[in-house]
Design a protein around this motif. Sequence first.
Motif, PDB file in Angstrom:
ATOM      1  N   LEU A 318      -9.363  52.427  47.219  1.00 55.57           N
ATOM      2  CA  LEU A 318      -9.989  51.863  46.026  1.00 55.57           C
ATOM      3  C   LEU A 318     -10.475  50.439  46.267  1.00 55.57           C
ATOM      4  O   LEU A 318     -11.521  50.036  45.750  1.00 55.57           O
ATOM      5  CB  LEU A 318      -9.007  51.897  44.854  1.00 55.57           C
ATOM      6  CG  LEU A 318      -8.635  53.295  44.329  1.00 55.57           C
ATOM      7  CD1 LEU A 318      -7.594  53.196  43.234  1.00 55.57           C
ATOM      8  CD2 LEU A 318      -9.885  54.019  43.820  1.00 55.57           C
ATOM      9  N   ASN A 321     -13.648  50.614  48.104  1.00 56.79           N
ATOM     10  CA  ASN A 321     -14.726  51.048  47.222  1.00 56.79           C
ATOM     11  C   ASN A 321     -15.416  49.885  46.533  1.00 56.79           C
ATOM     12  O   ASN A 321     -16.594  49.971  46.188  1.00 56.79           O
ATOM     13  CB  ASN A 321     -14.188  52.019  46.167  1.00 56.79           C
ATOM     14  CG  ASN A 321     -13.840  53.374  46.753  1.00 56.79           C
ATOM     15  OD1 ASN A 321     -14.235  53.689  47.875  1.00 56.79           O
ATOM     16  ND2 ASN A 321     -13.090  54.171  46.018  1.00 56.79           N
ATOM     17  N   VAL A 322     -14.689  48.797  46.327  1.00 58.78           N
ATOM     18  CA  VAL A 322     -15.264  47.621  45.682  1.00 58.78           C
ATOM     19  C   VAL A 322     -16.362  47.006  46.542  1.00 58.78           C
ATOM     20  O   VAL A 322     -17.375  46.503  46.030  1.00 58.78           O
ATOM     21  CB  VAL A 322     -14.159  46.586  45.389  1.00 58.78           C
ATOM     22  CG1 VAL A 322     -14.747  45.284  44.852  1.00 58.78           C
ATOM     23  CG2 VAL A 322     -13.149  47.159  44.404  1.00 58.78           C
ATOM     24  N   THR A 451     -20.133  47.431  41.847  1.00 63.30           N
ATOM     25  CA  THR A 451     -18.858  46.788  42.159  1.00 63.30           C
ATOM     26  C   THR A 451     -17.969  46.720  40.925  1.00 63.30           C
ATOM     27  O   THR A 451     -16.758  46.993  40.993  1.00 63.30           O
ATOM     28  CB  THR A 451     -19.093  45.371  42.709  1.00 63.30           C
ATOM     29  OG1 THR A 451     -19.848  45.456  43.917  1.00 63.30           O
ATOM     30  CG2 THR A 451     -17.776  44.666  42.988  1.00 63.30           C
ATOM     31  N   ALA A 454     -16.534  49.985  40.376  1.00 62.87           N
ATOM     32  CA  ALA A 454     -15.471  50.305  41.338  1.00 62.87           C
ATOM     33  C   ALA A 454     -14.183  49.544  41.036  1.00 62.87           C
ATOM     34  O   ALA A 454     -13.108  49.956  41.491  1.00 62.87           O
ATOM     35  CB  ALA A 454     -15.946  49.978  42.751  1.00 62.87           C
TER      36      ALA A 454
END
Length: 686
Positions: A318, A321-322, A451, A454
């Motif tokens: 996770l 993912n940002v 972003t 995410a």
Amino acid sequence: MSKGGTHRSGLEWFSSLPACLLLLAVVIFSTSSDIHNQMLRGGEQIWSGYYKLRMDPVRPTCNPDVDIDAAVAAELAEAPADDPMAALLGAREKDPADIRLAIERSVADCVQAHQSFKNLQDQMTPGVKVYQAVELFIADLIAFGLESQRFILVILVMLCAVTATLTRHHIAMRAMETRLDYTVSHTLQTIANAMLLGSSAIFRQSSLASDTALSSEELLLHNFWIGGFTCLTLASLYRLFRVPGDLQEGGSLNKAFLAVPLYTVMCLISGTYFALIGHASGIGIYLGKMMELSDMFLNVGLYVWVGMMLKQTRLATLVFNVFRPWRMPPEMLAVVAVLVAAVPTAYTGASGIFVIAAGAVIYGELRAAGARRQLALAATAMSGSLGVVLRPCLLVVVIAYLNREVTTDQLFGWGIWVFVLTATLFALVVLTVNRQSQFNLAPSSEAFPATIQALRPLVPYVLVIALVVLFYRLALDVRMDEFSAPRLLPVIMLAILVYEHVSLKSRRGRASGEVNHQGLERSLRGATNDTTAEIGALLLLLGLSVSIGGVIERSHIMATFPQAFDSAWTAMLLMVVILVILGMIMDAFGAVILVTATVANIAYASGIHPVHFWMVTLVAFELGYLSPPVALNHLLARQVVGEAEIAAADAEGGTFYQRHERIIMPLIAMGSSLLLVAFLPLLFYS
């Protein structure tokens, strides 16, 4: 570290379950002291003077209904005036007034004691008795936990060491690939384990023969060590004669020796040395010194457990993912990965633990972004190297515990600046040396909303962490710092696993690659299975590192060096060389113990500031973990990414730097950082 290609069996849970219970017991025992403190405060607030009510009141034995006149007469009659002995002692005459005053005061005290007893009896309501029973139970639990720490450590080390032996998880320079590798490795392991058993047995006998009587607890500890090493020797013998069928035929003897676990090499060296000097119990003695710092070694086990639980969560994915919407070039993503990894590294206690926990995710994400294998491997090995100077890293706490010249606040305060320096130099090296990608980032108008999107899945994780931290702060008055982190972090990770179990349960069958949670029990079992093997490998290696430190100490190698240098620059140059070498061959915690006993005093006497010296030590150790011939962090990276990826990386062509980037790039980054950290401050105070 090498798994040797073995698969986990269902029987492994028989070792992992006890290990899980032992680690939970450590958390419970350490948390019970916080609960007990709050119960004492709460009891005092609810019932004023609760400290008197903690124990059942005892009726006074004195008599409050004394006839004072009769008591005075009896006292006067005890020593007649014509008694020659009384005259000799200067007590020919007694003043009746003084005797009466003393008896009256005694009676008054007795009346007050009986009144206090009656008042306490009146206050002993059923509610107080229930509260008292719970509070005293927790107090007994704390006492039991403190007494049990050493036994828990011995059982945990031996249980996990046997598991690591049976599953071929011990740390070695290379994996066992051929039958020759396997035979050489397990033969030497068996010899080393028998050496450990013999040394412990001799140490027990010499302790029994000494003038100082052994307590029952010390004798039981000796028996635990002997029993553990007996099981470890039998486990290595079993593996020696139970050769797996998936090994290749043939092999080279030189490569076979590289498959021997590092703890075995250390044991053979230290055991041979101690035997030659007529001190066969030496290894047993230095392993026994682990008991003096049992809480520290148990914290290492808890940090490993935290790292393995982190590996079971989606947090690392996770977080990546940002950054994915920005379409960063591989070099920039490698920098971001190492910088972001510094924070969890500080909370997992050591760089190696984080490499094991998140190295596979970091390597996979970098490869998915187009990073060449050599760059991805370099970033994976370095992912834990920058965070060891940040709060609340356990290694820094150990340094402050062993050295009164420095405090954790001083070390962590300067550690921030060391982190900024090493991070800057690492970024410069990655982004300038051998950069092969164009910096074509995604437009901010496109990347920024993605972003933000995410970041949303991370919000529940932040809330879970905040709730646990707030609970400890408000309910137990415990702040999240370097001292409380070992007992808070396992609770936080367990809470995250519970959250993922609840939140992902309904989505378990979806095709999304992110939703791969297997449930709470399987995640906890998987984390503990990994923890059991890693604790066995790391703590046994750490214990033998202490033994190697004993060899260095007893051989008086350091005595050949001056105990002080006229020039701080000369002393620092020598310190840097020694510390990097120690980082190459020893575990961090064992090396800190050795440095504290030997090198540190020379540095102080030569005019090197203690805080400066320990900052240099931390950076030098990290450089040692990245430096051949051992390069521990590279060994751990090899474990998590697999032998196939290492072989593919070595097969890639290019310049000499490109073919060896995974080794050279970290050396350049950490080596230049070490030179600046070591010598730049000397310009201002030497």
